[in-house]
Design a protein around this motif. Structure first.
Motif, mmCIF file in Angstrom:
data_model
loop_
_atom_site.group_PDB
_atom_site.id
_atom_site.type_symbol
_atom_site.label_atom_id
_atom_site.label_comp_id
_atom_site.label_asym_id
_atom_site.label_seq_id
_atom_site.Cartn_x
_atom_site.Cartn_y
_atom_site.Cartn_z
ATOM 1 N N LEU A 99 -4.140 5.034 -18.346
ATOM 2 C CA LEU A 99 -3.505 5.037 -17.031
ATOM 3 C C LEU A 99 -3.604 6.411 -16.384
ATOM 4 C CD1 LEU A 99 -0.310 2.870 -17.617
ATOM 5 C CD2 LEU A 99 -2.320 2.278 -16.247
ATOM 6 N N LEU A 100 -3.435 7.461 -17.174
ATOM 7 C CA LEU A 100 -3.592 8.812 -16.629
ATOM 8 C C LEU A 100 -5.016 9.032 -16.142
ATOM 9 C CD1 LEU A 100 -1.570 10.944 -19.223
ATOM 10 C CD2 LEU A 100 -0.764 9.764 -17.165
ATOM 11 N N GLY A 124 0.471 20.295 -7.031
ATOM 12 C CA GLY A 124 1.607 19.506 -7.489
ATOM 13 C C GLY A 124 1.366 18.045 -7.167
ATOM 14 N N VAL A 125 1.711 17.166 -8.099
ATOM 15 C CA VAL A 125 1.448 15.737 -7.916
ATOM 16 C C VAL A 125 2.760 14.960 -7.856
ATOM 17 C CG1 VAL A 125 -0.845 15.758 -8.964
ATOM 18 C CG2 VAL A 125 1.162 15.434 -10.421
ATOM 19 N N VAL A 126 2.768 13.960 -6.998
ATOM 20 C CA VAL A 126 3.870 13.002 -6.933
ATOM 21 C C VAL A 126 3.375 11.695 -7.534
ATOM 22 C CG1 VAL A 126 5.423 11.673 -5.463
ATOM 23 C CG2 VAL A 126 4.835 14.030 -4.852
ATOM 24 N N LEU A 127 4.043 11.240 -8.575
ATOM 25 C CA LEU A 127 3.776 9.915 -9.125
ATOM 26 C C LEU A 127 4.711 8.956 -8.397
ATOM 27 C CD1 LEU A 127 2.038 8.561 -11.386
ATOM 28 C CD2 LEU A 127 4.093 8.642 -12.807
ATOM 29 N N ALA A 128 4.152 8.194 -7.473
ATOM 30 C CA ALA A 128 4.956 7.360 -6.579
ATOM 31 C C ALA A 128 4.984 5.929 -7.100
ATOM 32 C CB ALA A 128 4.389 7.404 -5.166
ATOM 33 N N HIS A 183 -0.914 23.067 -3.076
ATOM 34 C CA HIS A 183 -1.591 21.835 -2.669
ATOM 35 C C HIS A 183 -0.766 20.687 -3.231
ATOM 36 C CE1 HIS A 183 -5.311 19.587 -1.443
ATOM 37 N NE2 HIS A 183 -4.779 18.695 -2.261
ATOM 38 N N THR A 184 -0.572 19.641 -2.439
ATOM 39 C CA THR A 184 0.229 18.511 -2.902
ATOM 40 C C THR A 184 -0.592 17.230 -2.852
ATOM 41 O OG1 THR A 184 1.124 18.158 -0.673
ATOM 42 C CG2 THR A 184 2.412 19.535 -2.196
ATOM 43 N N ALA A 185 -0.361 16.374 -3.825
ATOM 44 C CA ALA A 185 -1.084 15.106 -3.914
ATOM 45 C C ALA A 185 -0.109 14.002 -4.282
ATOM 46 C CB ALA A 185 -2.195 15.198 -4.960
ATOM 47 N N VAL A 186 -0.313 12.840 -3.681
ATOM 48 C CA VAL A 186 0.511 11.664 -3.971
ATOM 49 C C VAL A 186 -0.374 10.613 -4.619
ATOM 50 C CG1 VAL A 186 1.931 9.812 -3.013
ATOM 51 C CG2 VAL A 186 2.087 12.131 -2.068
ATOM 52 N N ALA A 187 0.044 10.150 -5.796
ATOM 53 C CA ALA A 187 -0.703 9.131 -6.538
ATOM 54 C C ALA A 187 0.192 7.916 -6.735
ATOM 55 C CB ALA A 187 -1.156 9.680 -7.887
ATOM 56 N N PRO A 188 -0.092 6.796 -6.067
ATOM 57 C CA PRO A 188 0.721 5.597 -6.282
ATOM 58 C C PRO A 188 0.572 5.072 -7.711
ATOM 59 C CG PRO A 188 -0.518 5.439 -4.228
ATOM 60 C CD PRO A 188 -1.076 6.603 -4.988
ATOM 61 N N TYR A 189 1.693 4.925 -8.375
ATOM 62 C CA TYR A 189 1.711 4.331 -9.722
ATOM 63 C C TYR A 189 1.996 2.844 -9.540
ATOM 64 C CZ TYR A 189 2.614 4.254 -14.793
ATOM 65 O OH TYR A 189 2.559 4.016 -16.156
ATOM 66 N N PRO A 213 -3.826 2.951 -4.672
ATOM 67 C CA PRO A 213 -3.253 2.381 -5.901
ATOM 68 C C PRO A 213 -4.296 2.274 -7.005
ATOM 69 C CG PRO A 213 -2.587 1.114 -3.978
ATOM 70 C CD PRO A 213 -3.639 2.076 -3.506
ATOM 71 N N LEU A 214 -3.832 2.028 -8.204
ATOM 72 C CA LEU A 214 -4.723 1.996 -9.366
ATOM 73 C C LEU A 214 -5.823 0.951 -9.220
ATOM 74 C CD1 LEU A 214 -1.926 2.358 -12.030
ATOM 75 C CD2 LEU A 214 -3.665 4.068 -11.505
#
Length: 243
Positions: A99-100, A124-128, A183-189, A213-214
């Protein structure tokens, strides 16, 4: 003969959900062409579980779910029992290094140089995630974010939720910047496009990178097969209801 893989998805009124599930099934079949793969849904989409289990002589049910929340603990076992099924039931997908790797893939596709240690060290990452009323499921999501940061060397990692109580994506982005991320990143979980991913995207306008999304990532297909292989050897069956 190997048992079939019965993929059980939640279902959605959004047609992108079923299209994503179909694409993921295509990935599974490509990775293991000789394996029969069937799909059933809990809600909103067809075919439903009772329509599918009756025609499968031998199968392993694999839930297309990231965490062990209510659907995994109650809804899917109950639906299998109500359908008169005693199929082995595999574990949910998370947590897993695959998954990572899928999260990395989606960020890379969005333009982030995830292969660069220097880039990761300032990002920095946001796991959303969707969020859950189950505290254990939310704790599992936070553990995934912590492991992702530890193994990749992100500057910081925060969790945000689209449907449960906060933090929301803007709160998480602010926390990343306060922690020193430049730097910021958003990754939909999340597994497929739909209402919640759209909500996350709308809340991510201040992020530098926003991933999809994945979806039908090859890592997810490999993980489904991994769960299937483990379950066909070790998983307990779900007792069928008797009259």
């Amino acid at each position: 003969m190997m048992p079939a893989l019965l993929l059980i998805a939640h279902g959605s009124r959004d047609p992108r959900h079923a299209a994503t599930v179909a694409a993921l099934v295509g990935q599974v079949r490509a990775q293991r062409p000789a394996l029969e793969v069937a799909t059933a849904y809990l809600d909103h989409c067809a075919p439903r579980i009772p329509q599918v289990v009756g025609r499968l002589a031998d199968a392993v049910a694999v839930p297309l779910l990231l965490n062990r929340a209510f659907h995994a603990k109650h809804d899917i076992p109950a639906a299998l029992r109500a359908a008169g099924s005693s199929l082995p039931l595999a574990d949910v997908l998370g947590p897993s290094p695959l998954l990572l790797a899928a999260l990395d893939r989606r960020l890379a596709e969005a333009g982030l140089d995830v292969g660069s240690a220097a880039v990761r060290s300032r990002t920095g990452v946001v796991l959303a995630a969707a969020g859950s009323s189950d505290p254990a499921a939310d704790a599992a999501t936070r553990a995934v974010a912590a492991e992702w940061r530890r193994t990749r060397g992100w500057a910081a990692a925060e969790v945000a939720y689209a449907s449960a109580a906060g933090p929301r994506v803007p709160d998480a982005l602010a926390a990343l910047r306060a922690a020193g991320a430049t730097h910021t990143a958003v990754a939909p979980y999340l597994l497929a496009p739909g209402l919640l991913p759209d909500r996350i995207a709308a809340a991510s306008t201040d992020a530098d990178t926003v991933a999809d999304p994945l979806g039908p990532a090859p890592e997810l297909a490999a993980l489904l097969l991994q769960r299937y292989d483990r379950a066909r050897l070790t998983a307990p069956v779900v007792p069928a209801l008797t009259a």
